[in-house]
Design a protein around this motif. Structure first.
Motif, PDB file in Angstrom:
ATOM      1  N   GLY A   1       0.939  -1.178   0.034  1.00 24.44           N
ATOM      2  CA  GLY A   1       0.052  -0.124   0.026  1.00 24.44           C
ATOM      3  C   GLY A   1       0.992   1.316  -0.073  1.00 24.44           C
ATOM      4  N   TYR A   2       0.513   2.228  -0.880  1.00 28.22           N
ATOM      5  CA  TYR A   2       1.187   3.379  -0.878  1.00 28.22           C
ATOM      6  C   TYR A   2       0.932   4.071   0.462  1.00 28.22           C
ATOM      7  CZ  TYR A   2       2.416   8.117  -2.752  1.00 28.22           C
ATOM      8  OH  TYR A   2       3.010   9.298  -2.979  1.00 28.22           O
ATOM      9  N   PRO A   3       1.980   4.860   0.885  1.00 24.64           N
ATOM     10  CA  PRO A   3       1.977   5.504   2.277  1.00 24.64           C
ATOM     11  C   PRO A   3       0.387   6.260   2.531  1.00 24.64           C
ATOM     12  CG  PRO A   3       3.893   6.215   1.306  1.00 24.64           C
ATOM     13  CD  PRO A   3       3.205   5.486   0.098  1.00 24.64           C
TER      14      PRO A   3
ATOM     15  N   THR B   1     -10.232  -1.667  -0.719  1.00 25.05           N
ATOM     16  CA  THR B   1      -9.954  -0.233  -0.599  1.00 25.05           C
ATOM     17  C   THR B   1     -10.218   0.012   0.819  1.00 25.05           C
ATOM     18  OG1 THR B   1     -12.384  -0.005  -0.938  1.00 25.05           O
ATOM     19  CG2 THR B   1     -11.196   0.106  -2.931  1.00 25.05           C
ATOM     20  N   TYR B   2      -9.660   1.150   1.084  1.00 25.11           N
ATOM     21  CA  TYR B   2      -9.726   1.556   2.420  1.00 25.11           C
ATOM     22  C   TYR B   2     -11.353   1.782   2.806  1.00 25.11           C
ATOM     23  CZ  TYR B   2      -9.070   5.084   6.318  1.00 25.11           C
ATOM     24  OH  TYR B   2      -9.486   5.735   7.687  1.00 25.11           O
ATOM     25  N   GLU B   3     -11.781   2.389   1.752  1.00 22.91           N
ATOM     26  CA  GLU B   3     -13.262   2.817   1.949  1.00 22.91           C
ATOM     27  C   GLU B   3     -14.171   1.597   2.103  1.00 22.91           C
ATOM     28  OE1 GLU B   3     -11.287   3.902  -0.579  1.00 22.91           O
ATOM     29  OE2 GLU B   3     -10.851   5.708  -0.173  1.00 22.91           O
TER      30      GLU B   3
ATOM     31  N   ASN C   1      -9.449  -3.266  16.223  1.00 24.87           N
ATOM     32  CA  ASN C   1      -8.416  -2.497  15.304  1.00 24.87           C
ATOM     33  C   ASN C   1      -9.140  -1.467  14.744  1.00 24.87           C
ATOM     34  OD1 ASN C   1      -5.775  -4.094  15.447  1.00 24.87           O
ATOM     35  ND2 ASN C   1      -7.360  -5.870  15.022  1.00 24.87           N
ATOM     36  N   SER C   2     -10.522  -1.149  15.214  1.00 23.98           N
ATOM     37  CA  SER C   2     -11.107  -0.080  15.028  1.00 23.98           C
ATOM     38  C   SER C   2     -10.278   1.330  15.172  1.00 23.98           C
ATOM     39  CB  SER C   2     -12.396   0.170  15.589  1.00 23.98           C
ATOM     40  OG  SER C   2     -12.087   0.692  16.733  1.00 23.98           O
ATOM     41  N   PHE C   3     -10.771   2.158  14.335  1.00 24.91           N
ATOM     42  CA  PHE C   3      -9.926   3.506  14.695  1.00 24.91           C
ATOM     43  C   PHE C   3      -9.872   4.095  15.899  1.00 24.91           C
ATOM     44  CE2 PHE C   3      -9.625   8.188  14.458  1.00 24.91           C
ATOM     45  CZ  PHE C   3      -8.189   8.267  13.763  1.00 24.91           C
TER      46      PHE C   3
ATOM     47  N   LEU D   1      -0.417   9.556  13.727  1.00 24.99           N
ATOM     48  CA  LEU D   1      -0.629   8.464  12.884  1.00 24.99           C
ATOM     49  C   LEU D   1      -2.067   8.090  12.805  1.00 24.99           C
ATOM     50  CD1 LEU D   1       0.642   6.276  10.902  1.00 24.99           C
ATOM     51  CD2 LEU D   1       0.672   4.717  13.072  1.00 24.99           C
ATOM     52  N   PHE D   2      -2.853   8.309  13.943  1.00 24.14           N
ATOM     53  CA  PHE D   2      -4.443   8.054  13.759  1.00 24.14           C
ATOM     54  C   PHE D   2      -4.918   9.181  13.935  1.00 24.14           C
ATOM     55  CE2 PHE D   2      -2.087   4.396  15.924  1.00 24.14           C
ATOM     56  CZ  PHE D   2      -2.387   3.527  15.159  1.00 24.14           C
ATOM     57  N   ARG D   3      -5.097  10.029  12.917  1.00 31.63           N
ATOM     58  CA  ARG D   3      -5.377  11.467  12.918  1.00 31.63           C
ATOM     59  C   ARG D   3      -6.798  11.621  12.627  1.00 31.63           C
ATOM     60  NH1 ARG D   3      -6.468  15.114   8.620  1.00 31.63           N
ATOM     61  NH2 ARG D   3      -6.765  13.499   7.479  1.00 31.63           N
ATOM     62  N   LYS D   4      -7.463  11.098  11.629  1.00 30.48           N
ATOM     63  CA  LYS D   4      -8.966  11.331  11.388  1.00 30.48           C
ATOM     64  C   LYS D   4      -9.623  10.087  11.072  1.00 30.48           C
ATOM     65  CE  LYS D   4     -10.762  15.866  10.440  1.00 30.48           C
ATOM     66  NZ  LYS D   4     -11.270  16.805   9.363  1.00 30.48           N
ATOM     67  N   GLY D   5      -9.013   9.205  10.417  1.00 35.90           N
ATOM     68  CA  GLY D   5      -9.406   7.849   9.923  1.00 35.90           C
ATOM     69  C   GLY D   5     -10.872   7.850   9.192  1.00 35.90           C
ATOM     70  N   SER D   6     -10.942   8.892   8.352  1.00 32.13           N
ATOM     71  CA  SER D   6     -12.436   9.075   7.901  1.00 32.13           C
ATOM     72  C   SER D   6     -12.451   9.373   6.224  1.00 32.13           C
ATOM     73  CB  SER D   6     -13.142  10.335   8.256  1.00 32.13           C
ATOM     74  OG  SER D   6     -12.402  11.305   8.062  1.00 32.13           O
TER      75      SER D   6
END
Ligand code: A3P
Length: 290
Positions: A40-42, A190-192, A225-227, A245-250
């Motif tokens: 995965g790309y950064p 996908t992340y989504e 492992n939820s945000f 690292l755990f900024r918004k996760g949205s």
């Protein structure tokens, strides 16, 4: 800021994590056929999925180690997990890890050792809307000392679009990995979609890698492992880095930064380079979600 980055085979990398020596040592790294590899790309959510994969390994091995033990291991995770990170000697140490080993990488496929493809290592690849990646990467770059910071969002936007950021162009990354679209041993997520239905995503991932988990177990892996949970635990797992690292996760945070002109410019870039590829077509919530 340029001395924070080095160029290797035409692509930029942070010198704190990557070196030509490690890239060379990686070429002869012997992958095992039961290795678990995440590509995965950064900023596509790789840390999240690495944790899911490691959780699946322990869950299916019925080890069920205590939370604290899991977190302690996390301190060593970065060096071992991202193939291109660390010193070249790490590959000797990795040999001693027991199966199944979990690895991740941000690199283009031609940078990986041939053993990965020869030994039919299963590869999970995560992709994400490039607009959200760009916003996430901008905040990340400005929050950690190992990456150059950008004075303005506009400046970062142009660098991202032109691949003048660490690990190169996301668009090229997708084009290169698209060549492996029909490989038998690769799965895309996908992340989504993982965000929308994490239990289903975890189940699909488990099935692909051959982990046997019950519905309750996959739900538990998704929950652990939820945000929210990862963010809450992040001071233990990642120290001060956790907040970064755990900024918004949205999904769709890009709407807070993109101007309409930038939106159109990225749509154009997407149309020209990715829309016609099979992998590009899987990137949901990209151009078509406004
Ligand atoms: P944002 O900056 O949009 O919040 P990577 O691990 O590849 O660097 O990706 C980081 C991105 O994944 C960040 O995106 C981060 O918040 C998000 N992320 C991390 N853990 C997550 C989780 N458990 N669920 C959803 N998103 C997560």
């Amino acid at each position: 800021p340029e001395d924070l980055l080095c160029s290797y085979k035409g692509v930029l990398y942070p010198v704190t994590h990557c070196s030509a020596e490690t890239f060379k040592a990686l070429e002869s790294f012997e992958a095992r056929s039961d290795d678990v590899l995440l590509v995965g790309y950064p900023k596509t959510g790789t840390n999240w999925i690495v944790h899911i994969l490691r959780d699946l390994v322990t869950t299916s091995a019925k080890k069920n180690e205590e939370e604290m033990k899991r977190m302690k291991q996390d301190e060593e995770i970065v060096e071992y997990t991202y193939l291109e990170f660390g010193d070249p000697g790490k590959f000797q140490r990795i040999k001693k890890l027991s199966s199944r080993r979990v690895f991740a990488t941000h690199v283009f496929p031609h940078m990986l050792p041939t053993s990965i493809f020869k030994n039919n290592v299963k590869i999970l690849m995560v992709i994400r809307n490039p607009k959200d990646i760009a916003v996430s990467y901008f905040h990340f770059s400005n929050s950690i000392p190992s990456l150059p910071s950008f004075k303005t969002w506009d400046e970062f936007f142009n660098a991202f679009l032109n691949g003048k950021v660490s690990w190169g162009s996301y668009f090229d990354h997708i084009i290169e990995w698209n060549k492996h679209f029909d490989d038998e041993n690769i799965m895309f997520i996908t992340y989504e979609e993982l965000k929308e239905n994490s239990n289903l995503g975890v189940k699909k991932i488990a099935e692909f890698f051959g982990f046997s988990v019950t519905n309750e177990e996959s739900q538990a892996v998704a929950d652990r492992n939820s945000f929210q949970t990862m963010k809450e635990n992040s001071h233990k797992t990642h120290g001060a880095f956790g907040n970064v690292l755990f900024r918004k996760g949205s999904v769709s945070d890009w709407k807070n930064l993109f101007t309409e002109a930038q939106n159109q410019e990225m749509d154009k870039k997407f149309e020209e380079s990715l829309a016609g590829t099979k992998l590009g077509a899987k990137i949901k919530y990209g151009v078509y979600c406004k």
